[in-house]
Design a protein around this motif. Structure first.
Motif, mmCIF file in Angstrom:
data_model
loop_
_atom_site.group_PDB
_atom_site.id
_atom_site.type_symbol
_atom_site.label_atom_id
_atom_site.label_comp_id
_atom_site.label_asym_id
_atom_site.label_seq_id
_atom_site.Cartn_x
_atom_site.Cartn_y
_atom_site.Cartn_z
ATOM 1 N N GLU A 109 0.829 -1.208 0.000
ATOM 2 C CA GLU A 109 0.000 0.000 0.000
ATOM 3 C C GLU A 109 0.863 1.258 0.000
ATOM 4 O OE1 GLU A 109 -2.517 -0.320 3.371
ATOM 5 O OE2 GLU A 109 -3.794 -1.892 2.530
ATOM 6 N N LEU A 110 1.913 1.237 0.793
ATOM 7 C CA LEU A 110 2.799 2.405 0.857
ATOM 8 C C LEU A 110 3.511 2.615 -0.474
ATOM 9 C CD1 LEU A 110 4.013 4.650 2.594
ATOM 10 C CD2 LEU A 110 5.803 3.049 3.283
ATOM 11 N N SER A 111 3.957 1.537 -1.080
ATOM 12 C CA SER A 111 4.640 1.634 -2.367
ATOM 13 C C SER A 111 3.729 2.227 -3.435
ATOM 14 C CB SER A 111 5.126 0.247 -2.797
ATOM 15 O OG SER A 111 5.798 0.308 -4.031
ATOM 16 N N ALA A 112 2.446 1.840 -3.399
ATOM 17 C CA ALA A 112 1.486 2.365 -4.375
ATOM 18 C C ALA A 112 1.291 3.871 -4.204
ATOM 19 C CB ALA A 112 0.153 1.640 -4.227
ATOM 20 N N GLU A 113 1.282 4.330 -2.956
ATOM 21 C CA GLU A 113 1.128 5.763 -2.701
ATOM 22 C C GLU A 113 2.334 6.567 -3.176
ATOM 23 O OE1 GLU A 113 -0.717 7.266 1.010
ATOM 24 O OE2 GLU A 113 -0.610 5.178 1.669
ATOM 25 N N LEU A 114 3.485 5.919 -3.204
ATOM 26 C CA LEU A 114 4.730 6.635 -3.488
ATOM 27 C C LEU A 114 5.130 6.636 -4.956
ATOM 28 C CD1 LEU A 114 6.893 5.612 -0.433
ATOM 29 C CD2 LEU A 114 6.417 7.938 -1.147
ATOM 30 N N VAL A 115 4.383 5.935 -5.788
ATOM 31 C CA VAL A 115 4.770 5.813 -7.195
ATOM 32 C C VAL A 115 5.010 7.174 -7.835
ATOM 33 C CG1 VAL A 115 3.915 5.176 -9.482
ATOM 34 C CG2 VAL A 115 3.733 3.562 -7.609
ATOM 35 N N LYS A 116 4.115 8.115 -7.613
ATOM 36 C CA LYS A 116 4.226 9.416 -8.284
ATOM 37 C C LYS A 116 5.357 10.279 -7.733
ATOM 38 C CE LYS A 116 0.393 11.034 -5.413
ATOM 39 N NZ LYS A 116 -1.013 11.460 -5.471
ATOM 40 N N TYR A 117 5.934 9.861 -6.602
ATOM 41 C CA TYR A 117 7.046 10.615 -6.026
ATOM 42 C C TYR A 117 8.406 10.013 -6.362
ATOM 43 C CZ TYR A 117 3.370 12.669 -3.124
ATOM 44 O OH TYR A 117 2.235 13.304 -2.688
#
Length: 419
Positions: free
Chosen positions: A294-302
């Protein structure tokens, strides 16, 4: 009050409370029986209370580790009758067998070592803190040396392992495998690549997966915009130039097509940064999640230049051009307790800013991992470039002490589903 308590208080830099403990007749035995309300009565200052409570807890853990309590289970003999002699005997035999084993399991060896390390480190810090307080205020060379080195004890020293290699070599997959968390760093998408520096370390603060996003300053981005627009120029022939292509990519990631026909001043408008107010206020953005995926998915755009993964389908703006560094903190991971892994954009990347980034970091790494696909490890000029740069820093002012060459095809293995 005995010498043990006196020495302990002095060691913990709490010598001003020795007389109070003496007045209340606190000796070694009663010290270990103190509860929070007792401590509050003895040490009314909250700050000093917390220091005492922390050190007392560590001292108790040390005692339990070095002298674990063991207790023998008692054997209960059940009365027997003429009809149940065999059953009673069997029950007694089983109880005798159980009495031979300890009633409580001893702590695991690795946990014992960890606790002992914490206790020893705490004692060293407290002793050196006392030394620091007693040093004279003179600014001579020797005093400065002592003060600087004592203050360095307050910072936990970590081994910094830099993971280097060309884009697509499988650095992110390697890190996931090493720390045992499959979905932490995204990998496996041919068109995507890590675009910012990523640090991976242990989360010692809470049991969640955490990411801290550090942005560049507004001033730095404004200056970068002017540089990008200078590369764009007015000549259509510049489309063949790498700097031109890099500038178009960077601006398009963040602004879409809105950057065209706009000046750098217009692109600093707050409307472009509504989703990241932390950038405007020069603060770090903190994201937390219960799972790595879940955290990795949130960070994709960063962190990624682009991605075809499902998690990235709704991304309208990619913020990696504004990100200086992302720090992943992984809970309950013993390997990362004293190690920080640094995943960098690949050298040999078409984007020159990403290609040059590794050179700024390699000098601060105590260990260097050079990652290359096994089918062309010896022929990649990028790997040899990293090796040459790392070797030049060994013993010449750099931190590097070890270099490891790792051959991998982890991205391909991950996509095929093979182990």
């Amino acid at each position: 009050m005995d010498d043990f308590v006196c020495n302990i208080l002095t060691e913990w830099n709490l010598s001003e409370w020795i007389q109070t403990f003496k007045d209340h007749e606190v000796d070694k035995e009663s010290l270990f029986c103190l509860e929070d309300h007792h401590i509050a009565a003895l040490i009314p200052k909250v700050g000093r209370q917390s220091i005492f409570q922390k050190n007392l807890r560590l001292l108790k853990e040390e005692q339990n580790t070095t002298d674990p309590e063991t207790s023998e289970s008692s054997v209960e003999v059940c009365p027997s009758t003429s009809k149940t002699n065999d059953k009673g005997k069997r029950k007694l035999d089983l109880q005798d067998e159980s009495s031979q084993s300890p009633a409580r399991k001893r702590p695991r060896e690795d946990k014992q070592v960890t606790k002992r390390e914490e206790v020893i480190l705490s004692k060293v810090k407290n002793i050196m803190s006392c030394v620091l307080d007693k040093l004279p205020d003179q600014d001579d060379k020797f005093n400065k040396f002592l003060k600087n080195n004592i203050k360095h004890l307050e910072t936990d020293k970590r081994e910094v392992v830099g993971v280097f290699g060309r884009t697509g070599a499988g650095k992110s997959s390697l890190i996931n495998a090493v720390i045992g968390v499959q979905d932490l760093l995204p990998s496996g998408d041919i068109s995507a690549c890590t675009s910012v520096m990523i640090k991976v370390e242990a989360n010692m603060r809470n049991p969640k997966y955490e990411a801290e996003i550090e942005f560049i300053t507004k001033e730095d981005w404004k200056e970068e915009l002017w540089t990008l627009f200078n590369f764009l120029g007015d000549d259509d022939d510049q489309e063949k130039d790498e700097d031109y292509l890099d500038s178009v990519e960077t601006l398009s990631m963040l602004y879409g097509e809105e950057w065209r026909n706009k000046s750098p001043e217009n692109l600093m408008d707050k409307k472009f940064f509504r989703e990241i107010p932390e950038f405007l206020s020069s603060k770090s953005k903190i994201l937390t999640s219960d799972t790595a995926k879940e955290l990795s998915a949130e960070l994709v755009k960063y962190t990624r230049s682009e991605s075809k993964e499902e998690d990235a389908q709704d991304v309208k703006r990619w913020y990696w051009p504004l990100v200086k560094c992302v720090t992943f903190r992984v809970p309950k991971n013993d390997f990362l307790r004293h190690v920080t892994l640094v995943d960098l954009p690949g050298n040999g990347d078409r984007n020159k800013s990403r290609d040059r980034m590794w050179k700024k970091v390699v000098g601060s790494c105590s260990t260097v991992w050079i990652v290359a696909e096994i089918n062309r490890a010896a022929s990649e000029k990028e790997s040899w470039e990293i090796l040459k740069e790392s070797c030049s820093l060994m013993g010449n002012g750099g931190e590097c002490r070890q270099i490891h060459f790792i051959c991998t095809k982890s991205d391909i293995i991950g996509r095929s589903g093979n182990q």
